[in-house]
Design an enzyme around this catalytic site. Structure first.
Site: not given
Ligand code: MRU
Length: 368
Positions: A56, A208, A249, A259-260
């Site tokens: 994010a 990730q 996010d 979040n993810k």
């Molecule tokens: O799909 P992504 O890799 O952009 O998702 C990222 C996440 O879900 C992170 O946990 C979130 O962005 C927090 S970043 C500090």
């Protein structure tokens, strides 16, 4: 942060040609550290959509640099407000869930529109992008300082025994410019001599956790173990997790956390096993307009091929292989929403608060 002794960030202006924005291509990590230059709006949109850059706060910083690129690309038309606004709308629509993108683009655009000449607008956009990037780096450092207290307390309670932290996805410096959000307290704790170990959810489909969080922690010397996304509940039942720390996010002003995908299940398991579940976030990730996260936050659905194929390194070459039967359809929901009632607290740049409107309001009164 340092990688093999060299200071690096996931985004910066190319020092040889400051019209270009350099980024780490996160799709190639941990196997190759590839840097690419973004030259035009299409490059920026592609980088965000295809997750060359992701996370994010970094999507926000990239959005702000995207506005800088737009002002250069429009050159003679940069004083045409409707063209500028239209280009910014395209940029904002590149990924829907993380609110940092629209926040950073809108904030930059508002400033740029105050510029009275073409060159003034380019300069404003460039300065704004740098300001947002430094703001996020600074926020993460503060999150680390506040989060340290939580880890310290657990360590004291355990009389110095290892504090086991579980995290999901990558909310590290790659996602945030510096330190990360969820990882900032880990770095602070480790740098302050606290014995920690991190359970790293692999985070299917794009891994990730296994690719990026494990790489980051390893480069800093932090003990960690990569686990399947489904292992957390088992570990919590057996007392092997002292704390869950994740990023977000988009978080509503009432405390619901997007979040993810899979974060919600971790929160349920944490609640059932009395494990504290903290979310670390900068103010730029709060959505001050959304009340109900489950019904109002848009959940990105990505290409099913991200599930059907898995990428790894084989004999020195990065390869992608098919996992399910070739005709089986797949559904790729990228995020989920954890309701506020499952969240122990938020770690923000202004301190720690509870996951409810009153507590969030006390830390950020000017937003209400
Ligand atoms: O799909 P992504 O890799 O952009 O998702 C990222 C996440 O879900 C992170 O946990 C979130 O962005 C927090 S970043 C500090």
């Amino acid at each position: 942060m340092k990688v093999d002794g060299i200071n690096i960030r996931p985004i910066w202006l190319n020092p040889e040609d400051e019209t270009l924005v350099s980024v780490i291509d996160q799709r190639m990590l941990p196997h190759e550290l590839v840097i690419i230059d973004l030259k035009n709006l299409d490059d920026v949109i592609h980088a965000i959509k295809e997750m060359v850059v992701r996370g994010a706060p970094l999507i926000g910083a990239t959005g702000a640099y995207g506005v800088y690129i737009i002002t250069q690309e429009l050159k003679n038309n940069v004083m045409n407000d409707s063209m500028l606004i239209e280009a910014c709308d395209r940029l904002k629509s590149s990924r829907p869930t993380a609110v940092n993108l629209s926040w950073a683009v809108d904030d930059s655009l508002e400033e740029v529109l105050k510029g009275l000449t073409q060159s003034e607008r380019v300069t404003i956009a460039r300065n704004k992008a740098s300001e947002i990037t430094e703001f996020e780096a600074d926020n993460c450092e503060r999150i680390g300082q506040y989060g340290l207290k939580i880890v310290e307390e657990i360590s004291k309670r355990k009389k110095g025994d290892t504090v086991n932290i579980l995290t999901h996805c990558n909310a590290g410096w790659l996602a945030c410019v510096e330190y990360g959000t969820a990882t900032a307290p880990m770095y602070s704790a480790y740098d302050n001599g606290i014995d920690i170990h991190v359970w790293v959810d692999e985070t299917r489909p794009l891994n990730q956790g296994a690719r990026l969080t494990a790489w980051e922690l390893g480069k800093h010397g932090i003990k960690h173990t990569v686990i399947t996304d489904n292992a957390g509940g088992h570990l919590m039942q057996h007392g092997l997790v002292d704390l869950v720390l994740v990023g977000t996010d988009r978080t509503t002003y009432t405390g619901d956390v997007a979040n993810k995908i899979g974060t919600y299940l971790k929160a349920l398991a944490a609640k059932d096993n009395h494990v504290p579940f903290y979310v670390a976030l900068p103010s730029s990730t709060f959505d001050w307009n959304v009340r109900d996260g489950v019904t109002e936050i848009p959940i990105e659905e990505r290409d099913p091929d991200e599930i059907r194929f898995i990428q790894g390194k084989d004999n020195g070459t990065i390869k992608s292989v098919l996992v399910p039967p070739k005709d089986s359809p797949a559904g790729n929901y990228a995020f989920d929403v954890t309701p506020a009632r499952l969240v122990t607290g938020f770690i923000t740049e202004r301190g720690i608060c509870q996951a409810n409107e009153d507590s969030i309001k006390k830390l950020f009164p000017e937003k209400f």
